[in-house]
Design a protein around this motif. Structure first.
Motif, PDB file in Angstrom:
ATOM      1  N   PHE A 191     -15.403  78.179 -48.153  1.00  0.00           N
ATOM      2  CA  PHE A 191     -15.240  77.856 -49.451  1.00  0.00           C
ATOM      3  C   PHE A 191     -15.559  79.124 -50.217  1.00  0.00           C
ATOM      4  O   PHE A 191     -15.095  79.359 -51.311  1.00  0.00           O
ATOM      5  N   MET A 192     -16.826  79.433 -49.920  1.00  0.00           N
ATOM      6  CA  MET A 192     -17.376  80.736 -50.535  1.00  0.00           C
ATOM      7  C   MET A 192     -16.490  81.792 -50.408  1.00  0.00           C
ATOM      8  O   MET A 192     -16.061  82.458 -51.562  1.00  0.00           O
ATOM      9  N   ASN A 193     -15.783  82.218 -49.461  1.00  0.00           N
ATOM     10  CA  ASN A 193     -14.949  83.280 -48.918  1.00  0.00           C
ATOM     11  C   ASN A 193     -13.655  83.033 -49.838  1.00  0.00           C
ATOM     12  O   ASN A 193     -13.259  84.155 -50.320  1.00  0.00           O
ATOM     13  N   HIS A 194     -13.005  81.971 -49.907  1.00  0.00           N
ATOM     14  CA  HIS A 194     -11.611  81.832 -50.427  1.00  0.00           C
ATOM     15  C   HIS A 194     -11.547  81.398 -52.028  1.00  0.00           C
ATOM     16  O   HIS A 194     -10.515  81.574 -52.550  1.00  0.00           O
ATOM     17  N   VAL A 195     -12.705  80.597 -52.325  1.00  0.00           N
ATOM     18  CA  VAL A 195     -12.776  80.209 -53.572  1.00  0.00           C
ATOM     19  C   VAL A 195     -13.639  80.885 -54.648  1.00  0.00           C
ATOM     20  O   VAL A 195     -13.199  81.510 -55.517  1.00  0.00           O
ATOM     21  N   VAL A 252      -1.074  71.293 -56.464  1.00  0.00           N
ATOM     22  CA  VAL A 252      -2.157  71.071 -55.121  1.00  0.00           C
ATOM     23  C   VAL A 252      -3.464  71.124 -56.018  1.00  0.00           C
ATOM     24  O   VAL A 252      -3.838  71.690 -56.978  1.00  0.00           O
ATOM     25  N   ARG A 253      -4.273  69.811 -55.555  1.00  0.00           N
ATOM     26  CA  ARG A 253      -5.529  69.700 -56.310  1.00  0.00           C
ATOM     27  C   ARG A 253      -6.505  69.653 -54.900  1.00  0.00           C
ATOM     28  O   ARG A 253      -6.117  68.914 -53.726  1.00  0.00           O
ATOM     29  N   PHE A 254      -7.624  70.200 -54.863  1.00  0.00           N
ATOM     30  CA  PHE A 254      -8.461  70.024 -53.836  1.00  0.00           C
ATOM     31  C   PHE A 254      -9.872  70.249 -54.404  1.00  0.00           C
ATOM     32  O   PHE A 254     -10.462  70.616 -55.372  1.00  0.00           O
ATOM     33  N   SER A 255     -10.774  69.645 -53.575  1.00  0.00           N
ATOM     34  CA  SER A 255     -12.260  69.883 -53.580  1.00  0.00           C
ATOM     35  C   SER A 255     -12.966  70.692 -52.563  1.00  0.00           C
ATOM     36  O   SER A 255     -12.241  70.964 -51.723  1.00  0.00           O
ATOM     37  N   PRO A 256     -14.086  71.058 -52.841  1.00  0.00           N
ATOM     38  CA  PRO A 256     -14.828  71.905 -51.782  1.00  0.00           C
ATOM     39  C   PRO A 256     -14.723  71.339 -50.298  1.00  0.00           C
ATOM     40  O   PRO A 256     -14.919  71.935 -49.304  1.00  0.00           O
ATOM     41  N   ALA A 257     -14.772  69.978 -50.478  1.00  0.00           N
ATOM     42  CA  ALA A 257     -14.900  69.247 -49.071  1.00  0.00           C
ATOM     43  C   ALA A 257     -13.619  69.645 -48.311  1.00  0.00           C
ATOM     44  O   ALA A 257     -13.686  69.014 -47.047  1.00  0.00           O
ATOM     45  N   VAL A 258     -12.552  69.800 -48.835  1.00  0.00           N
ATOM     46  CA  VAL A 258     -11.331  70.141 -47.876  1.00  0.00           C
ATOM     47  C   VAL A 258     -11.697  71.366 -46.831  1.00  0.00           C
ATOM     48  O   VAL A 258     -11.002  71.519 -45.872  1.00  0.00           O
ATOM     49  N   PHE A 259     -12.566  72.124 -46.983  1.00  0.00           N
ATOM     50  CA  PHE A 259     -13.015  72.976 -46.134  1.00  0.00           C
ATOM     51  C   PHE A 259     -14.190  72.587 -45.319  1.00  0.00           C
ATOM     52  O   PHE A 259     -15.061  72.136 -45.727  1.00  0.00           O
ATOM     53  N   GLN A 260     -13.964  72.911 -43.748  1.00  0.00           N
ATOM     54  CA  GLN A 260     -14.858  72.239 -42.948  1.00  0.00           C
ATOM     55  C   GLN A 260     -15.976  72.936 -42.968  1.00  0.00           C
ATOM     56  O   GLN A 260     -17.017  72.514 -42.721  1.00  0.00           O
TER      57      GLN A 260
END
Length: 289
Positions: free
Chosen positions: A101-105, A88-96
């Motif tokens: 993003f702050m809470n989970h990453v 799985v690859r993702f950027s911060p933009a996946v989070f609306q």
């Protein structure tokens, strides 16, 4: 969020992608073997064994394992026996929402290359949980139906939360999440990650977080067994090593990129911590790994 487009360089799959491992399809090309990671990534190998070089350190794995990678990390996966699994690859933009993003990453420090577990071992119960989650993620990614982005984001947050739960359970001493000094430590780690190229002083981070330097040092010694200054230096050194290993840049360029004013001072700093002058580092490391 839209802050990720340039830094994370994910034009080829926008903000999220999931690929599979199988005996017929090895996703090493997706991982970018021996390359510098451009996104956040979660790699799950269901079984098998081998090595995974992360930031020039070799880690052996056996059985069902999970790896988490942050942008900028250098990695190379070598499977002694093939395994099924997912990447799985993702950027911060996946989070609306930026707070997600702050809470989970960021706030969990799960993807922190200095403090994260390099190899996360999974038991049978965890394998069953992740098998279902990754299957659902993969199906939503392939279907791309209406509301798929919201569903993908929801599953991704659950996956990250489950990995964090395993990490906490495997920790020898449970971290008191609501402890004030631990909150300060996490805030400092995030601040260093955002500012280390421009700001090298402990006082800057103390002022940014509205505390005295001694409070920062107390928190870092408690949770990282190092001073605040040492954490800043380690982050600078890690980035210097990554650039030297993977990019064709002159020492002077790297010096200024990392916020040093004097190339001679940067060379002394690097040699003090590695025993090697920057211009000789890549050659020596390539021989060693």
């Amino acid at each position: 969020m839209n802050k990720s487009a340039d830094y994370y360089d994910l034009d080829e799959f926008k903000s999220f992608r999931i690929d599979t491992f199988s005996p017929m399809h090895c996703a090493l090309d997706v991982l970018g073997e021996g390359s510098r990671q451009k996104s956040f990534a979660i790699i799950w190998l269901k079984d098998g064994n081998g090595t995974h070089d992360l930031d020039l350190k070799r880690h052996y794995y056996d059985g069902s394992v999970m790896f988490v990678l942050a942008p900028g990390q250098i990695h190379k996966l070598n499977q002694f026996s093939e395994s099924e699994g997912y990447v799985v690859r993702f950027s911060p933009a996946v989070f609306q929402h930026e707070q997600d993003f702050m809470n989970h990453v960021l706030d969990t420090c799960l993807f922190d290359s200095n403090t994260s577990c390099p190899v996360i071992q999974l038991d049978e119960n965890s394998k069953a949980i992740f098998d279902n989650l990754f299957k659902q993620l993969h199906e939503e990614f392939l279907i791309q139906d209406i509301n798929a982005s919201e569903i993908i984001c929801s599953y991704l947050k659950i996956v990250i939360s489950q990995i964090n739960r395993i990490k906490r359970k495997k920790s020898s001493d449970q971290v008191p999440i609501n402890d004030a000094s631990y909150k300060l430590f996490r805030a400092l780690k995030i601040a260093i990650e955002k500012n280390y190229k421009e700001e090298h002083s402990v006082q800057f981070y103390a002022d940014l977080l509205n505390v005295q330097p001694r409070a920062l040092n107390a928190a870092t010694r408690k949770y990282a067994e190092r001073s605040t200054g040492e954490l800043i230096q380690e982050r600078l050194l890690l980035e210097a090593q990554r650039i030297l290993f993977h990019e064709d840049k002159r020492v002077k360029e790297i010096c200024y990129e990392l916020g040093f004013d004097d190339p001679a001072y940067f060379t002394r700093f690097f040699k003090k911590h590695t025993g090697l002058a920057p211009q000789f580092y890549k050659e020596q490391v390539e021989v060693a790994i």
